[in-house]
Write a protein that holds these residues in place. Structure first.
Motif, mmCIF file in Angstrom:
data_model
loop_
_atom_site.group_PDB
_atom_site.id
_atom_site.type_symbol
_atom_site.label_atom_id
_atom_site.label_comp_id
_atom_site.label_asym_id
_atom_site.label_seq_id
_atom_site.Cartn_x
_atom_site.Cartn_y
_atom_site.Cartn_z
ATOM 1 N N TRP A 169 -0.834 17.859 27.891
ATOM 2 C CA TRP A 169 -0.547 16.466 28.218
ATOM 3 C C TRP A 169 -1.415 16.003 29.388
ATOM 4 O O TRP A 169 -1.998 14.921 29.346
ATOM 5 N N TYR A 170 -1.494 16.838 30.415
ATOM 6 C CA TYR A 170 -2.257 16.498 31.619
ATOM 7 C C TYR A 170 -3.735 16.311 31.300
ATOM 8 O O TYR A 170 -4.409 15.427 31.837
ATOM 9 N N ARG A 171 -4.242 17.136 30.391
ATOM 10 C CA ARG A 171 -5.649 17.114 30.005
ATOM 11 C C ARG A 171 -6.057 15.773 29.407
ATOM 12 O O ARG A 171 -7.195 15.328 29.561
ATOM 13 N N LYS A 172 -5.116 15.114 28.739
ATOM 14 C CA LYS A 172 -5.435 13.845 28.080
ATOM 15 C C LYS A 172 -5.949 12.791 29.054
ATOM 16 O O LYS A 172 -6.712 11.899 28.677
ATOM 17 N N MET A 173 -5.539 12.905 30.313
ATOM 18 C CA MET A 173 -6.003 11.926 31.302
ATOM 19 C C MET A 173 -7.514 11.933 31.446
ATOM 20 O O MET A 173 -8.139 10.893 31.654
ATOM 21 N N LEU A 174 -8.119 13.104 31.348
ATOM 22 C CA LEU A 174 -9.565 13.201 31.529
ATOM 23 C C LEU A 174 -10.328 12.420 30.460
ATOM 24 O O LEU A 174 -11.440 11.952 30.696
ATOM 25 N N PHE A 175 -9.720 12.270 29.270
ATOM 26 C CA PHE A 175 -10.390 11.547 28.189
ATOM 27 C C PHE A 175 -10.351 10.036 28.399
ATOM 28 O O PHE A 175 -10.970 9.290 27.637
ATOM 29 N N LEU A 190 -16.296 24.140 32.515
ATOM 30 C CA LEU A 190 -14.868 23.964 32.246
ATOM 31 C C LEU A 190 -14.611 22.727 31.398
ATOM 32 O O LEU A 190 -13.791 22.745 30.480
ATOM 33 N N LEU A 191 -15.314 21.634 31.689
ATOM 34 C CA LEU A 191 -15.147 20.414 30.903
ATOM 35 C C LEU A 191 -15.624 20.611 29.467
ATOM 36 O O LEU A 191 -15.002 20.120 28.514
ATOM 37 N N GLU A 192 -16.722 21.320 29.323
ATOM 38 C CA GLU A 192 -17.247 21.590 27.967
ATOM 39 C C GLU A 192 -16.231 22.366 27.135
ATOM 40 O O GLU A 192 -16.098 22.139 25.928
ATOM 41 N N LYS A 193 -15.502 23.272 27.753
ATOM 42 C CA LYS A 193 -14.517 24.078 27.030
ATOM 43 C C LYS A 193 -13.401 23.241 26.435
ATOM 44 O O LYS A 193 -12.775 23.652 25.438
ATOM 45 N N ILE A 194 -13.138 22.083 27.026
ATOM 46 C CA ILE A 194 -12.076 21.215 26.479
ATOM 47 C C ILE A 194 -12.690 19.968 25.821
ATOM 48 O O ILE A 194 -12.045 18.929 25.696
ATOM 49 N N ASP A 195 -13.956 20.099 25.466
ATOM 50 C CA ASP A 195 -14.650 19.076 24.660
ATOM 51 C C ASP A 195 -14.861 17.748 25.382
ATOM 52 O O ASP A 195 -14.883 16.685 24.753
ATOM 53 N N ILE A 196 -15.029 17.818 26.673
ATOM 54 C CA ILE A 196 -15.381 16.619 27.438
ATOM 55 C C ILE A 196 -16.867 16.693 27.780
ATOM 56 O O ILE A 196 -17.334 17.644 28.414
ATOM 57 N N THR A 197 -17.594 15.687 27.331
ATOM 58 C CA THR A 197 -19.050 15.695 27.524
ATOM 59 C C THR A 197 -19.564 14.497 28.328
ATOM 60 O O THR A 197 -20.755 14.431 28.640
ATOM 61 N N ASN A 198 -18.691 13.558 28.634
ATOM 62 C CA ASN A 198 -19.141 12.369 29.372
ATOM 63 C C ASN A 198 -19.110 12.633 30.883
ATOM 64 O O ASN A 198 -18.340 12.043 31.639
ATOM 65 N N TYR A 199 -19.932 13.564 31.299
ATOM 66 C CA TYR A 199 -20.006 13.928 32.716
ATOM 67 C C TYR A 199 -21.467 14.012 33.150
ATOM 68 O O TYR A 199 -22.382 14.130 32.327
ATOM 69 N N THR A 200 -21.654 13.930 34.451
ATOM 70 C CA THR A 200 -22.970 14.143 35.062
ATOM 71 C C THR A 200 -22.789 15.028 36.284
ATOM 72 O O THR A 200 -21.883 14.793 37.096
#
Length: 411
Positions: A169-175, A190-200
């Motif tokens: 549930w907490y992870r959803k905030m990052l999206f 760590l972000l890549e492991k949870i499929d978040i790619t919109n980072y710099t």
């Protein structure tokens, strides 16, 4: 999970009201939020376009400050709204002239969030480092207001990366973030492991802040006079365990001057520090019309000047390492000071980096402190090498602010 989160916010609000009866900081936390709706309504220019920056406390403000000031310079068409969660940030920076509105962040309830955003109507929002408030984040996403996080750093033990119900549930905030500006490669993995790619990987904006401080540091003639030709050790943001170790070294030293800048500057604490010292010591507030050069120790009993004082030092000791964690070491590093601190530093990337590069030296007791200080005082080559390492470390890490501004505003 959302219900449990909101219930937790309710009980947190109740607990702070109870704590406010006997805790001064909690009292400020509660009283500072009284009548917040009226204050917000009267403080917001309904005809203006706002950018909203939120910081947990003073440290996060210093991290976000380079971005705030660059935005203000480059995009003067926007007004700046700045909020704090903690009294230690708001009370010190409530008159900050780089923002058009400075306020406490209303607690993260659905009704508070709706009212806050209805009145402010920010064009963009920026959270600094690690503020994750579900209702604010959810509402910003619902309203299509771009939300960014600046100088974020992630660790494997954070809830985002756990497979529990709460973690998912907490992870959803990052999206819900438009873009995430992170400090290091580990956070990216760590972000890549949870499929978040919109980072710099933009680095840490504090480097830009301390570089700016170094260029505009205040001058203190009385401190120059105090130092004379002696080596000067500056101990910044110290707590009781730090001060007790330092006092033992100071009382047995010769030919060295010391500045002690405790984290707590209440008169009772300043008096306690004086009692620890056998050397001739004076408080900064009492140096007028005194022969300051005759003193061995200068105790700083005011706030807001430590970052400029480091320019006069040869070695820095940074406090907090025997408590929850060390304070800001970059302010000292930007002035080329080798740095000593206690054992609780591993959560701070810059400290770990400088220890590895031998620009900083962790200690865990009186014996290791004495060895570290004596080695630097007696070996000019080691002092010069450590000094150069700190200087280069800051220089190679500046530029995060420009990366953020370019990405957010497509410049």
């Amino acid at each position: 999970m959302t219900f449990l989160y909101n219930l937790g916010i309710y009980f947190y609000a109740l607990a702070t009201r109870v704590a406010a009866l006997f805790n001064p900081k909690a009292k400020l936390f509660v009283s500072g939020r009284k009548n917040w709706k009226q204050q917000l309504k009267s403080g917001v220019d309904s005809q203006a376009d706002y950018l909203w920056f939120h910081c947990a406390s003073l440290g996060e403000f210093e991290q976000g400050r380079p971005v705030i000031e660059e935005v203000r310079k480059e995009f003067p068409q926007y007004k700046i709204a700045l909020t704090f969660f903690s009294p230690s940030g708001y009370e010190i920076r409530k008159n900050y002239d780089g923002a058009d509105l400075v306020a406490y962040l209303p607690l993260d309830t659905k009704s508070n969030v709706r009212y806050f955003l209805d009145v402010l109507q920010p064009r963009k929002a920026f959270f600094v480092k690690y503020e994750y408030w579900y209702n604010y984040i959810h509402q910003l996403k619902q309203r299509n207001i771009p939300l960014y996080i600046v100088s974020a750093i992630f660790r494997e033990n954070q809830s985002f990366f756990k497979n529990s119900l709460w973690g998912k549930w907490y992870r959803k905030m990052l999206f819900s973030f438009e873009h995430i500006f992170i400090q290091n490669e580990k956070s990216a993995q760590l972000l890549e492991k949870i499929d978040i790619t919109n980072y710099t990987i933009a680095g840490d904006t504090r480097f830009d802040r301390v570089a700016a401080i170094a260029k505009s540091a205040k001058k203190f003639e009385n401190v120059e006079k105090f130092k004379g030709n002696s080596p000067l050790i500056i101990a910044g943001s110290t707590w009781k365990p730090d001060e007790e170790l330092l006092a033992a070294f100071i009382n047995n030293s010769r030919g060295v001057k010391f500045i002690l800048a405790p984290h707590e500057v209440a008169p009772a604490n300043i008096n306690r520090i004086h009692q620890l010292l056998k050397k001739k010591a004076i408080s900064f507030s009492k140096v007028q019309n005194t022969a300051i050069e005759e003193f061995d120790v200068l105790i700083i009993d005011s706030i807001g000047i430590l970052s400029s004082l480091y320019q006069y030092g040869n070695i820095a000791y940074i406090g907090g390492g025997f408590g929850v964690g060390i304070h800001n070491i970059l302010e000292a590093a930007t002035f080329k000071l080798p740095i000593i601190f206690g054992p609780n530093y591993l959560k701070f990337k810059e400290a770990v980096d400088l220890v590895e590069e031998k620009g900083a030296f962790p200690i865990d007791d009186s014996n290791s402190l004495n060895k570290a200080l004596n080695r630097l005082l007696e070996d000019k080559n080691e002092l010069a090498n450590a000094s150069g390492i700190c200087q280069k470390y800051v220089e190679k890490n500046v530029g995060s602010t420009k990366v953020i501004i370019k990405k957010v505003f497509n410049t």
